[in-house]
Design an enzyme around this catalytic site. Structure first.
Site, PDB file in Angstrom:
ATOM      1  N   ASN A 228      43.549  16.287  58.289  1.00 31.01           N
ATOM      2  CA  ASN A 228      43.418  14.933  58.022  1.00 31.01           C
ATOM      3  C   ASN A 228      44.514  14.287  57.273  1.00 31.01           C
ATOM      4  OD1 ASN A 228      43.048  15.115  54.971  1.00 31.01           O
ATOM      5  ND2 ASN A 228      41.211  16.274  55.562  1.00 31.01           N
ATOM      6  N   ASP A 297      35.455  19.178  56.582  1.00 29.08           N
ATOM      7  CA  ASP A 297      33.907  19.542  56.631  1.00 29.08           C
ATOM      8  C   ASP A 297      33.718  20.833  57.544  1.00 29.08           C
ATOM      9  OD1 ASP A 297      33.197  17.731  54.629  1.00 29.08           O
ATOM     10  OD2 ASP A 297      33.164  15.902  56.229  1.00 29.08           O
ATOM     11  N   LYS A 307      47.728  32.038  71.309  1.00 25.56           N
ATOM     12  CA  LYS A 307      47.536  30.590  71.633  1.00 25.56           C
ATOM     13  C   LYS A 307      46.606  30.332  72.535  1.00 25.56           C
ATOM     14  CE  LYS A 307      50.670  26.974  72.854  1.00 25.56           C
ATOM     15  NZ  LYS A 307      51.911  26.737  73.629  1.00 25.56           N
ATOM     16  N   PRO A 325      32.289  25.722  53.055  1.00 28.46           N
ATOM     17  CA  PRO A 325      31.644  25.518  51.896  1.00 28.46           C
ATOM     18  C   PRO A 325      31.930  24.328  51.180  1.00 28.46           C
ATOM     19  CG  PRO A 325      33.296  27.060  51.810  1.00 28.46           C
ATOM     20  CD  PRO A 325      33.291  26.683  53.316  1.00 28.46           C
ATOM     21  N   ILE A 327      33.507  22.909  48.164  1.00 26.94           N
ATOM     22  CA  ILE A 327      34.021  23.604  46.989  1.00 26.94           C
ATOM     23  C   ILE A 327      33.736  23.119  45.547  1.00 26.94           C
ATOM     24  CG2 ILE A 327      36.122  23.892  45.783  1.00 26.94           C
ATOM     25  CD1 ILE A 327      37.298  23.646  48.782  1.00 26.94           C
ATOM     26  N   PHE A 345      35.289  13.055  44.046  1.00 30.54           N
ATOM     27  CA  PHE A 345      35.707  11.847  44.555  1.00 30.54           C
ATOM     28  C   PHE A 345      34.800  11.318  45.502  1.00 30.54           C
ATOM     29  CE2 PHE A 345      39.742  10.173  43.095  1.00 30.54           C
ATOM     30  CZ  PHE A 345      40.014  11.044  42.043  1.00 30.54           C
ATOM     31  N   LYS A 359      25.841  11.091  45.813  1.00 29.40           N
ATOM     32  CA  LYS A 359      26.805  12.297  45.695  1.00 29.40           C
ATOM     33  C   LYS A 359      26.828  13.040  44.144  1.00 29.40           C
ATOM     34  CE  LYS A 359      29.574  11.534  49.349  1.00 29.40           C
ATOM     35  NZ  LYS A 359      30.779  10.989  49.906  1.00 29.40           N
TER      36      LYS A 359
HETATM   37  O1  C5P Z   1      30.712  14.942  50.630  1.00 31.06           O
HETATM   38  P1  C5P Z   1      32.178  14.369  50.608  1.00 31.06           P
HETATM   39  O2  C5P Z   1      33.386  14.931  51.330  1.00 31.06           O
HETATM   40  O3  C5P Z   1      32.338  12.732  50.714  1.00 31.06           O
HETATM   41  O4  C5P Z   1      32.588  14.517  48.979  1.00 31.06           O
HETATM   42  C1  C5P Z   1      33.733  14.244  48.437  1.00 31.06           C
HETATM   43  C2  C5P Z   1      33.853  15.299  47.116  1.00 31.06           C
HETATM   44  O5  C5P Z   1      33.765  16.641  47.580  1.00 31.06           O
HETATM   45  C3  C5P Z   1      35.298  15.153  46.720  1.00 31.06           C
HETATM   46  O6  C5P Z   1      35.527  15.457  45.310  1.00 31.06           O
HETATM   47  C4  C5P Z   1      36.011  16.497  47.465  1.00 31.06           C
HETATM   48  O7  C5P Z   1      37.140  17.125  47.042  1.00 31.06           O
HETATM   49  C5  C5P Z   1      34.731  17.530  47.423  1.00 31.06           C
HETATM   50  N1  C5P Z   1      34.544  18.121  48.662  1.00 31.06           N
HETATM   51  C6  C5P Z   1      34.728  19.558  48.458  1.00 31.06           C
HETATM   52  N2  C5P Z   1      34.542  20.685  49.247  1.00 31.06           N
HETATM   53  C7  C5P Z   1      34.136  20.217  50.664  1.00 31.06           C
HETATM   54  C8  C5P Z   1      34.048  18.712  50.866  1.00 31.06           C
HETATM   55  C9  C5P Z   1      34.141  17.765  49.798  1.00 31.06           C
HETATM   56  O8  C5P Z   1      35.096  20.089  47.248  1.00 31.06           O
HETATM   57  N3  C5P Z   1      33.723  20.910  51.392  1.00 31.06           N
END
Ligand code: C5P
Length: 438
Positions: A228, A297, A307, A325, A327, A345, A359
């Site tokens: 991204n 995600d 490749k 997962p 994190i 965030f 969240k």
């Molecule tokens: O669910 P969303 O992606 O909007 O959540 C954002 C927050 O979750 C951010 O703090 C991001 O660093 C964290 N996050 C994470 N692992 C993921 C997805 C999001 O730690 N797989």
């Protein structure tokens, strides 16, 4: 200069500076509140301030002559300006106009108030007040950042209806809120009597702060990946602010084109699984964990060994993705007493507060930094951002702090300060959590 040892204004020698904005009429009430709290108050007014409120009003309220001019032989004979600067244990400017902030940021000494500020080495507070467009102007925000670097503590501004008819950030905090903020700040200084620094940023010495930053890259084959546009700027600014406050800082970074801030321990990772592993390792002995990374995600269910070749007879290629997962939720799901204070965030395009609160609860976070990424010029890749900070407050309402659009470096400093405060001081000083815009 003697260090104060208790959170009270009793006997504190306060120099109240008033500059020329419509909010100057509230300074009379502020002077009264300071006097009522036991402070010794002397007032200095700029020329502009006198167009809004008469020096005689302040003189009657403080019982002291009001100073307005640097070149006043009579007043200088009573107490010279350097003597007055030395007298003040605390300078509070309310309202602080954009012009005054610009002059102070330049180190000018072209009137009595700016001269006193330059000659004083105690504690400095200001309550900015101006039109919302003036506050949002990059020059004002840069001046505010510079003043904070010099050790000024900015109280507000608040947001809402303005005297000029505009709506937005720039209103002066109410006098009661200013006094409350002063008391909160002094109580923190009082608990650290050995800290000689006039800088009012939170102290993170002894704390370990782990921050994830940047994007993740999810490989598809040896040459391709899913990712991204995250630049990593916000996470790196947080790391910089945390290290400046004395913390040991670990930055778990996805691939970005940024220099590591000096003093920061950087761990480079690529995929979400690598980031998770590094985060779990670091979280074990962290006091604060901030998940700022834009973690992908999904990842490819299978990474092709070679490749992936273009097929000559298929127009479409189907990739099967599986969920990564979460994190931050993984870090936060540990028992509260064995995990760090966890800050997440939330980038949203609508219903910012509702989604962010969801969240905060769902991921069991301690605090969340919500950004409205639909606003042009803010957020992803930009140098500026605005944020709404939310945490578990009273049963009736969450704690909240609204931060107006400002450079990410400045915003990062406010986020780190708030996280440190939430981690330690707010249990003792719950009244320091009033909502405001900084
Ligand atoms: O669910 P969303 O992606 O909007 O959540 C954002 C927050 O979750 C951010 O703090 C991001 O660093 C964290 N996050 C994470 N692992 C993921 C997805 C999001 O730690 N797989």
């Amino acid at each position: 200069m003697s260090q104060r040892t208790h959170a009270s204004l009793m006997g504190t020698r306060i120099l109240l500076g008033i500059s020329g904005g419509i909010a100057a009429y509230k300074s009379a009430h502020l002077a009264r509140l300071l006097k009522k709290a036991g402070a010794e108050v002397r007032v200095v007014m700029t020329e502009g301030a006198q167009a809004f409120i008469a020096p005689l009003t302040l003189q009657a309220l403080t019982g002291e002559p009001v100073r307005t001019s640097l070149l006043d032989p009579e007043a200088e004979a009573g107490m010279g300006h350097i003597e007055l600067a030395r007298w003040a244990e605390l300078i509070l400017i309310a309202p602080a106009t954009a012009d005054l902030m610009a002059r102070l940021a330049q180190g000018q000494a072209d009137d009595l108030l700016t001269t006193l500020c330059l000659a004083n080495d105690a504690q400095w507070f200001m309550a900015p007040a101006m039109n919302q467009a003036m506050w949002r102007h990059p020059a004002t925000l840069e001046n505010a950042r510079r003043l904070q670097d010099y050790g000024w503590r900015l109280l507000g501004p608040d947001a809402g209806d303005q005297a000029c008819g505009d709506v937005g950030p720039g209103r002066m905090l109410e006098p009661e809120a200013i006094v409350n903020e002063l008391l909160c700040d002094l109580s923190k200084t009082a608990s650290k009597p050995s800290d000689p620094s006039p800088n009012h940023a939170a102290d993170a010495s002894g704390l370990t702060i782990t921050i994830t930053a940047g994007p993740t890259r999810e490989p598809l084959d040896p040459v391709r990946y899913l990712s991204n546009h995250s630049s990593g700027k916000m996470g790196y600014a947080l790391a910089q602010a945390a290290v400046e406050r004395g913390a040991r800082v670990r930055l778990i970074s996805g691939p970005v084109a940024l220099e590591t801030p000096p003093g920061v321990e950087r761990v480079d990772v690529e995929s979400a699984l690598e980031m998770l592993e590094a985060a779990q390792k670091a979280a074990v002995d962290s006091d604060i964990f901030i998940g700022c990374a834009a973690v992908a995600d999904y990842r490819a269910e299978q990474i092709a060994e070679h490749k992936i070749k273009k097929s000559s007879d298929e127009d479409a290629l189907t990739l099967r993705l599986v969920k990564n997962p979460d994190i931050i939720a993984t870090i936060a799901e540990n028992a509260v007493n064995s995990r760090p204070f966890v800050v997440g965030f939330a980038a949203e395009t609508r219903d910012l507060e509702r989604y962010a609160l969801d969240k905060l609860t769902r991921k069991q976070l301690d605090m969340i930094v919500a950004n409205d990424v639909s606003q042009p010029g803010l957020g992803f890749g930009a140098d500026e951002n605005a944020a709404l900070l939310l945490w578990h407050g009273s049963e009736a309402a969450p704690g909240r702090l609204e931060l107006s659009p400002q450079p990410k470096t400045m915003l990062a400093a406010r986020i780190i300060d708030t996280a440190i405060k939430r981690l330690s001081a707010t249990d003792e000083h719950p009244s320091c959590t009033s909502s405001q815009v900084t």
